[in-house]
Scaffold this motif. Structure first.
Motif, mmCIF file in Angstrom:
data_model
loop_
_atom_site.group_PDB
_atom_site.id
_atom_site.type_symbol
_atom_site.label_atom_id
_atom_site.label_comp_id
_atom_site.label_asym_id
_atom_site.label_seq_id
_atom_site.Cartn_x
_atom_site.Cartn_y
_atom_site.Cartn_z
ATOM 1 N N ILE A 11 1.023 -1.201 -0.045
ATOM 2 C CA ILE A 11 -0.098 0.071 0.015
ATOM 3 C C ILE A 11 0.971 1.316 -0.019
ATOM 4 C CG2 ILE A 11 -1.913 1.142 1.201
ATOM 5 C CD1 ILE A 11 -2.616 -1.457 2.310
ATOM 6 N N ASP A 12 1.480 1.518 -1.246
ATOM 7 C CA ASP A 12 2.451 2.420 -1.364
ATOM 8 C C ASP A 12 1.940 4.003 -1.564
ATOM 9 O OD1 ASP A 12 1.690 1.749 -3.875
ATOM 10 O OD2 ASP A 12 3.448 1.802 -4.602
ATOM 11 N N PHE A 21 -2.469 10.567 -8.360
ATOM 12 C CA PHE A 21 -3.918 10.107 -8.898
ATOM 13 C C PHE A 21 -4.822 10.324 -7.656
ATOM 14 C CE2 PHE A 21 -7.007 6.566 -8.813
ATOM 15 C CZ PHE A 21 -7.473 6.734 -10.200
ATOM 16 N N ALA A 22 -4.344 10.385 -6.339
ATOM 17 C CA ALA A 22 -5.417 10.542 -5.377
ATOM 18 C C ALA A 22 -5.582 11.943 -5.202
ATOM 19 C CB ALA A 22 -4.496 10.249 -4.049
ATOM 20 N N GLU A 23 -4.873 12.860 -5.580
ATOM 21 C CA GLU A 23 -4.970 14.152 -5.405
ATOM 22 C C GLU A 23 -5.870 14.561 -6.800
ATOM 23 O OE1 GLU A 23 -4.144 16.880 -3.380
ATOM 24 O OE2 GLU A 23 -3.380 15.412 -2.047
ATOM 25 N N ALA A 36 -13.882 9.385 -0.188
ATOM 26 C CA ALA A 36 -13.678 7.834 -0.321
ATOM 27 C C ALA A 36 -14.303 7.422 -1.481
ATOM 28 C CB ALA A 36 -13.921 7.240 1.029
ATOM 29 N N MET A 37 -15.566 8.292 -1.683
ATOM 30 C CA MET A 37 -16.538 7.620 -2.692
ATOM 31 C C MET A 37 -15.685 8.117 -3.946
ATOM 32 S SD MET A 37 -20.072 8.935 -0.989
ATOM 33 C CE MET A 37 -21.000 9.059 -2.533
ATOM 34 N N SER A 38 -15.158 9.091 -4.053
ATOM 35 C CA SER A 38 -14.391 9.588 -5.332
ATOM 36 C C SER A 38 -13.324 8.978 -5.740
ATOM 37 C CB SER A 38 -14.173 11.363 -5.151
ATOM 38 O OG SER A 38 -15.056 11.947 -5.081
ATOM 39 N N LEU A 39 -12.856 8.475 -4.689
ATOM 40 C CA LEU A 39 -11.459 7.606 -4.898
ATOM 41 C C LEU A 39 -12.051 6.114 -5.304
ATOM 42 C CD1 LEU A 39 -9.216 8.794 -1.997
ATOM 43 C CD2 LEU A 39 -9.010 9.209 -4.493
ATOM 44 N N TYR A 40 -13.041 5.527 -4.665
ATOM 45 C CA TYR A 40 -13.412 4.153 -5.174
ATOM 46 C C TYR A 40 -13.833 4.013 -6.606
ATOM 47 C CZ TYR A 40 -16.680 0.506 -5.648
ATOM 48 O OH TYR A 40 -17.300 -0.691 -5.994
ATOM 49 N N ALA A 82 -6.647 1.631 -1.211
ATOM 50 C CA ALA A 82 -6.221 1.796 0.362
ATOM 51 C C ALA A 82 -5.164 2.848 0.237
ATOM 52 C CB ALA A 82 -5.671 0.599 0.749
ATOM 53 N N GLY A 83 -4.185 2.776 -0.976
ATOM 54 C CA GLY A 83 -3.069 3.740 -0.846
ATOM 55 C C GLY A 83 -3.742 5.150 -1.067
ATOM 56 N N CYS A 84 -4.382 5.440 -2.116
ATOM 57 C CA CYS A 84 -5.173 6.739 -2.373
ATOM 58 C C CYS A 84 -5.853 7.315 -0.869
ATOM 59 C CB CYS A 84 -5.895 6.641 -3.471
ATOM 60 S SG CYS A 84 -5.482 6.460 -4.922
ATOM 61 N N ALA A 85 -6.624 6.352 -0.178
ATOM 62 C CA ALA A 85 -7.083 6.712 1.243
ATOM 63 C C ALA A 85 -6.319 7.267 1.951
ATOM 64 C CB ALA A 85 -8.218 5.601 1.446
#
Length: 219
Positions: A11-12, A21-23, A36-40, A82-85
């Motif tokens: 989970i890097d 990507f997360a940002e 969390a919804m958006s990332l999912y 998980a990593g994005c979260a």
């Protein structure tokens, strides 16, 4: 909760590509559940599900690897979510389970010699004081080929599997839940797979055998 917030081997969350990507996909709402919804949905659609990408190389379990290749199976997609979260300050961990997929294409059943998918991966996110399950594995195009409604996630209810397709045929069922982990338990993960599919040992990876989308197009 510290172990569920910091970067780990698979989970890097500190990998530059995962951070970017997360940002890009966390959205403008500061509410963790909305993020969390958006990332999912971003992970579900950005990385196409393809079980033939499975490899005995542990490096392929990393979320950053799934992001780099653009296609992967359930576990790397779960580590990516998980990593994005974690990057966004949302505690996250990995769940593993053995499931039966009643709608698997014949070629995949022949390869596995079983309709049981061992070590199916999902993500658990800590939202509003409780752990919520999210399964970002199956992208919408693949679900349409299976004639199954894609899994939604609202940050409140567990999003685990589709029990039936749109024709009322049984789709997925969970057989054994192995629990939740702060990171993918490498030795347990591969040892269990070797036990379930001993005939596949010696094949370093399935890449090149095709993908689920083409299987369903032919079958």
């Amino acid at each position: 909760m510290h172990e569920y917030l910091r970067p780990s081997r698979f989970i890097d969350s500190d990998h530059p590509a995962v951070v970017e990507f997360a940002e890009s996909h966390r959205g403008i709402d500061r509410d963790p559940r909305q993020q969390a919804m958006s990332l999912y949905y971003a992970v579900r659609e950005a990385v196409r599900y393809n079980p033939y990408t499975f490899s005995l190389d542990p490096g392929t379990l990393r979320g950053s690897h799934a992001l780099a290749t653009g296609e992967s199976y359930c576990v790397p997609k779960a580590t990516l979510l998980a990593g994005c979260a974690r990057h966004c300050g949302i505690a996250a961990r990995i769940g593993l389970a053995d499931v039966r997929n009643h709608l698997s294409p014949p070629r995949l059943l022949e390869l596995l010699r079983s309709d049981v998918f061992a070590m199916h991966g999902y993500t658990e996110l800590y939202l509003d004081g409780r752990w919520v399950k999210a399964t970002p594995a199956f992208n919408q195009d693949l679900c349409e080929l299976f004639d199954v409604a894609p899994l939604d996630f609202d940050g409140v209810q567990d999003s685990v599997f589709q029990p039936f397709n749109r024709q009322g045929e049984q789709a997925m069922e969970y057989l054994v839940d192995h629990g939740q982990f702060a990171d993918v338990p490498e030795h347990f993960f591969f040892d269990h797979l070797k036990k379930c599919y001993p005939h596949l040992i010696g094949q370093p990876q399935f890449t090149g055998l095709g993908d689920m989308h083409s299987d369903l197009s032919r079958d």
